[in-house]
Design an enzyme around this catalytic site. Structure first.
Site, PDB file in Angstrom:
ATOM      1  N   LYS A 110     119.716  29.273  48.701  1.00 45.02           N
ATOM      2  CA  LYS A 110     120.708  28.304  49.195  1.00 45.02           C
ATOM      3  C   LYS A 110     120.501  27.009  48.424  1.00 45.02           C
ATOM      4  O   LYS A 110     119.391  26.481  48.389  1.00 45.02           O
ATOM      5  CB  LYS A 110     120.530  28.077  50.693  1.00 45.02           C
ATOM      6  CG  LYS A 110     121.490  27.020  51.258  1.00 45.02           C
ATOM      7  CD  LYS A 110     121.538  26.988  52.774  1.00 45.02           C
ATOM      8  CE  LYS A 110     120.458  26.146  53.391  1.00 45.02           C
ATOM      9  NZ  LYS A 110     120.734  25.789  54.810  1.00 45.02           N
ATOM     10  N   GLY A 146     115.099  17.730  63.789  1.00 43.33           N
ATOM     11  CA  GLY A 146     115.545  16.766  62.785  1.00 43.33           C
ATOM     12  C   GLY A 146     114.631  16.602  61.579  1.00 43.33           C
ATOM     13  O   GLY A 146     115.093  16.428  60.458  1.00 43.33           O
ATOM     14  N   ASP A 167     112.791  17.316  58.515  1.00 44.79           N
ATOM     15  CA  ASP A 167     112.719  18.346  57.488  1.00 44.79           C
ATOM     16  C   ASP A 167     112.441  17.747  56.120  1.00 44.79           C
ATOM     17  O   ASP A 167     112.611  18.388  55.099  1.00 44.79           O
ATOM     18  CB  ASP A 167     114.021  19.151  57.462  1.00 44.79           C
ATOM     19  CG  ASP A 167     115.215  18.261  57.133  1.00 44.79           C
ATOM     20  OD1 ASP A 167     115.063  17.025  57.115  1.00 44.79           O
ATOM     21  OD2 ASP A 167     116.306  18.805  56.897  1.00 44.79           O
ATOM     22  N   ASP A 187     122.710   9.420  72.288  1.00 43.32           N
ATOM     23  CA  ASP A 187     122.951   9.031  70.903  1.00 43.32           C
ATOM     24  C   ASP A 187     122.066   7.834  70.581  1.00 43.32           C
ATOM     25  O   ASP A 187     122.263   6.745  71.127  1.00 43.32           O
ATOM     26  CB  ASP A 187     124.425   8.667  70.689  1.00 43.32           C
ATOM     27  CG  ASP A 187     124.709   8.416  69.217  1.00 43.32           C
ATOM     28  OD1 ASP A 187     125.518   9.150  68.634  1.00 43.32           O
ATOM     29  OD2 ASP A 187     124.085   7.494  68.642  1.00 43.32           O
ATOM     30  N   LYS A 208     110.025  11.731  57.993  1.00 44.26           N
ATOM     31  CA  LYS A 208     110.871  11.771  59.192  1.00 44.26           C
ATOM     32  C   LYS A 208     110.005  11.957  60.447  1.00 44.26           C
ATOM     33  O   LYS A 208     108.958  12.597  60.412  1.00 44.26           O
ATOM     34  CB  LYS A 208     111.896  12.902  59.084  1.00 44.26           C
ATOM     35  CG  LYS A 208     113.036  12.610  58.107  1.00 44.26           C
ATOM     36  CD  LYS A 208     114.164  13.611  58.299  1.00 44.26           C
ATOM     37  CE  LYS A 208     115.342  13.349  57.373  1.00 44.26           C
ATOM     38  NZ  LYS A 208     116.367  14.410  57.488  1.00 44.26           N
ATOM     39  N   ARG A 211     122.339  28.816  62.353  1.00 40.94           N
ATOM     40  CA  ARG A 211     120.937  29.241  62.339  1.00 40.94           C
ATOM     41  C   ARG A 211     120.014  28.125  62.827  1.00 40.94           C
ATOM     42  O   ARG A 211     118.958  28.381  63.410  1.00 40.94           O
ATOM     43  CB  ARG A 211     120.537  29.793  60.974  1.00 40.94           C
ATOM     44  CG  ARG A 211     120.562  28.839  59.780  1.00 40.94           C
ATOM     45  CD  ARG A 211     119.303  28.041  59.666  1.00 40.94           C
ATOM     46  NE  ARG A 211     119.024  27.590  58.318  1.00 40.94           N
ATOM     47  CZ  ARG A 211     118.299  26.512  58.049  1.00 40.94           C
ATOM     48  NH1 ARG A 211     117.843  25.739  59.009  1.00 40.94           N
ATOM     49  NH2 ARG A 211     118.056  26.167  56.804  1.00 40.94           N
TER      50      ARG A 211
END
Lengths: 337, 337
Positions: A70, A235, A237, A163, A241, A113
Site C-alpha cells: 500500500k 491515532g 502511528d 472532539d 504522536k 480495517r
C-alpha cells in the site's frame, strides 16, 4: 498479459461489510501470531517535511497466497486543490506466481480495517458487559471505529463523542451519526449518542475509550480513568504522536498489533521514551490473545490498552476479501496488464 | 476518484521508440547528477531462497514531477506454469499532489531502459570510431542492448553474439536478429552479425563489449582484452554476480549508474571484495560524464567500464514518457480509481 481487477471506493463501499472485515482482521492477527505473515521494511520519504510525504508498506500472507503493498501519500496543500490530503493505492499479487491480481483505492479499506482493529481490541480486552463507549476524535475514521465496536460488542448502548479541537463539532457529529451508521453500516439498534463537553467527566463514565486523533500530546489524564477501563489507541502511528497519559501504561495490561511498530511509532513509544515502561514489557500481540496463547485482562479491575499502529497485512487481507467478492459478483472492471 | 492510465506491453511496444528512450535515460542520469532525483531504500524479500523473490524499487524525479515504484517478482517455478518468471508492475504518481497517474506493465520498459543504459555507457565511454560490438548473452535483454547501441553509435558495423551456456544458440540468434531489429526497432542499416565460438578471440576483436547474463563468475579474462576496449556490464544487479575478470578493473576507468548500488550489487562488487579496487575509487556516475563535470576516457588506449545496475528512476522517467505519449495519442485505457 495479466488480468487485474480494478476496485475503486464506490465498488469497495458496495462490497465490504464491517461484519466480514472484522472476521478478516481477526484472522490476519491470528495468522501473524502463527508466523504465517511477514511485514517488509517500510519505505518512508518526506518530499517536504511537514508539507508532503509518502510511505510504502508491504508484506506477505503465506496462508492466503497473496503479497502486496500500500502506498499512502499525504500532501497538506491538497486542501487548496480540492483533492484529498491522504491518497492510498494498494497492489495485490499472487504469492505463488508473482502475478498482479488487483489495484485498489486504499482509502475505504483503510477506514474499514482501522475501525475493525480498534473494535477487536475492545472485544478481546474490554470487560464483557461494557455498555459505554467514548470516541475521542470526530475525523474520517471515527464512524468506522464506532460502527465496528457496536457490531463487535452487543452490550454497548451508549456512545459519547468528543472532539478535542472544537467542542461544538461533537454536537453536530451526534446529530448525524445515527444516519451514517444506518446507511453505511446497516446498524439500526437503539443507541444513545451524547456529545462530550468535559473529557474528564466522559472518561470517568466510559468502559471503552477509543482515541483516533492526530494528537501529539496526551489528552486523557491517568487520574480520570476508572478501574476496568479499556483503551484502543488508534491515532498514534508516527514518531512523536501521543493521545493518553503515559502513566496509564504503568499498571495497565498492554497488547499491541505489532511489537516493533508499537515501540517505534505507536502510543507505546512515549511511555518507553519517558521511562514508564521498558521495551521488554511490550510482548503481547493481539493475535496471541485471540489465539488464547497469552493472557489479556485478568480481572474486572484491570486497565487494558490495545495499541494499534496499522499494519500492511490488514490492508492486504481486506483487499483480498474485496477481490474475492468482486470476482464472485462480477463487480469492478477487469484490465489486461 | 482518480483517473489512471493503464499501459500494458502491447500499448508500450507501440508507443516507445528506442531513440526517445535513449534521450530520457540520458536525461535522468543528468537529473541524478544535478541532485534532482532521489532513490528510496529498496525492499527485498525472498519467499523461498533461490526459488522465488521480489523487490520494490522506488524513487522521485523532482524536476519531472513524478514519483513511483516498480515491483518485480521472480518465480523460478513459473517455467512449468506457462507464466513469465519475471513479472514487473510500475505505479506512477504526481509528486505535487500524490495522485496516482498510471499503472504499467514493467516488462517492456525494463528491456528498453536497460538497453538504453548499456548503449549510453558505450556512447560516452567507448572510442568514437568503435566499429565492432560483442554481445555476451542471448537472453531477453540482448536485443535491447544491440538495438540501443546501434542507434546510439552509427560507427558500429559488426556485431558478434556469444551465448555462454549453449554455443549453438548464438548461431540461431544471428539468424533471427536482423528481422527482430527491423521489426521491433526499425533498424535497417547493413550490419554484419557473427556467431562466436571462441570468446577469447571475439573479445580481442571487439571495441565494445556488453555483458548481460546471470553469471556468477567472470567469463572474460583480462589477458584477452585489447587496449581501448569499452565494457558495459549489465548483468550484475545482485550480490555475488560477476561477468568480467576483476583484474580488468585495476587500470580501467570506471563509471557507474549509482555509486551505492554498484558497490553493493553491481559488477563493481567483486573487484572491491577481492581487493583490486577500493570503495573510494568508485566516484564517477554516468551523469557526471554526460554533464561534462567529470572525466571519462582520456585516450584511445584506456579501458573503460560502465557498471549499470539499473535504478528505479530509469523506469519512472520511461513510464512518464509513455504516459505522456499515450495521453497525447489517446492510447491505453483510462480507469477510475
Amino acid at each position: 498479459m495479466f488480468k487485474l481487477k480494478v476496485l475503486n471506493n464506490d465498488v469497495l463501499k458496495e462490497i465490504l461489510k464491517m461484519e466480514d472485515v472484522l472476521k478478516m482482521i481477526e484472522k490476519v492477527y491470528v495468522l501473524k501470531a502463527e508466523g504465517k505473515t511477514e511485514l517488509f521494511p517500510m519505505v518512508f520519504h518526506e518530499f517536504n517535511p511537514g508539507v508532503a510525504d509518502m510511505d510504502i508498506k508491504s508484506g506477505v500472507l503465506n496462508d492466503v497466497d497473496i503479497f502486496g503493498l500500500k502506498l499512502v501519500s499525504w500532501f497538506g496543500e491538497n486542501k487548496n486543490k480540492d483533492l484529498p490530503l491522504l491518497v492510498g493505492t494498494t497492489l495485490l499479487f499472487d504469492s505463488n506466481t508473482g502475478a498482479p491480481l488487483a489495484i485498489l483505492n486504499a482509502e475505504h479499506i483503510t477506514g474499514m480495517r482501522t475501525g475493525a482493529a480498534g473494535a477487536i481490541g475492545a472485544k478481546y480486552l474490554a470487560r464483557k458487559n461494557s455498555s459505554s463507549l467514548l470516541m475521542v476524535g470526530t475525523g474520517h475514521i471515527a464512524q468506522f471505529e464506532i460502527a465496528a465496536t457496536l457490531i463487535a460488542m452487543e452490550s454497548i448502548d451508549t456512545v459519547r463523542i468528543y472532539d478535542p479541537m472544537h467542542n461544538e463539532k461533537s454536537v453536530e457529529y451526534v446529530k448525524s451519526i445515527e444516519a451514517v451508521l444506518r446507511e453505511n453500516f446497516a446498524i439500526t439498534r437503539k443507541i444513545t449518542f451524547l456529545p462530550v463537553t468535559s473529557l474528564e467527566n466522559a472518561v470517568s463514565k466510559s468502559d471503552i475509550i477509543i482515541t483516533a486523533t492526530p494528537s501529539k500530546e496526551a489528552m486523557i489524564k491517568k487520574e480520570w480513568v476508572k478501574k476496568g477501563t479499556h483503551f484502543s489507541c488508534v491515532g498514534s502511528d508516527m514518531e512523536g504522536k501521543q493521545e493518553i497519559d503515559e502513566n496509564i501504561f504503568k499498571d495497565a495490561i498492554l497488547v499491541v498489533d505489532d511489537i516493533s511498530q508499537a515501540i517505534n511509532v505507536g502510543e507505546t513509544e512515549m511511555p518507553i521514551k519517558k521511562g514508564i515502561i521498558k521495551k521488554e514489557d511490550v510482548m503481547v500481540e493481539i493475535g496471541d490473545i485471540i489465539l488464547g496463547s497469552k493472557k489479556g485482562r485478568t480481572s474486572e479491575n484491570d486497565i487494558t490498552i490495545f495499541d494499534t499502529t496499522g499494519i500492511a497485512i490488514q490492508d492486504l487481507i481486506t483487499s483480498k476479501l474485496a477481490l474475492d467478492i468482486a470476482k464472485e459478483r462480477n463487480l469492478g472492471i477487469t484490465i489486461d496488464l
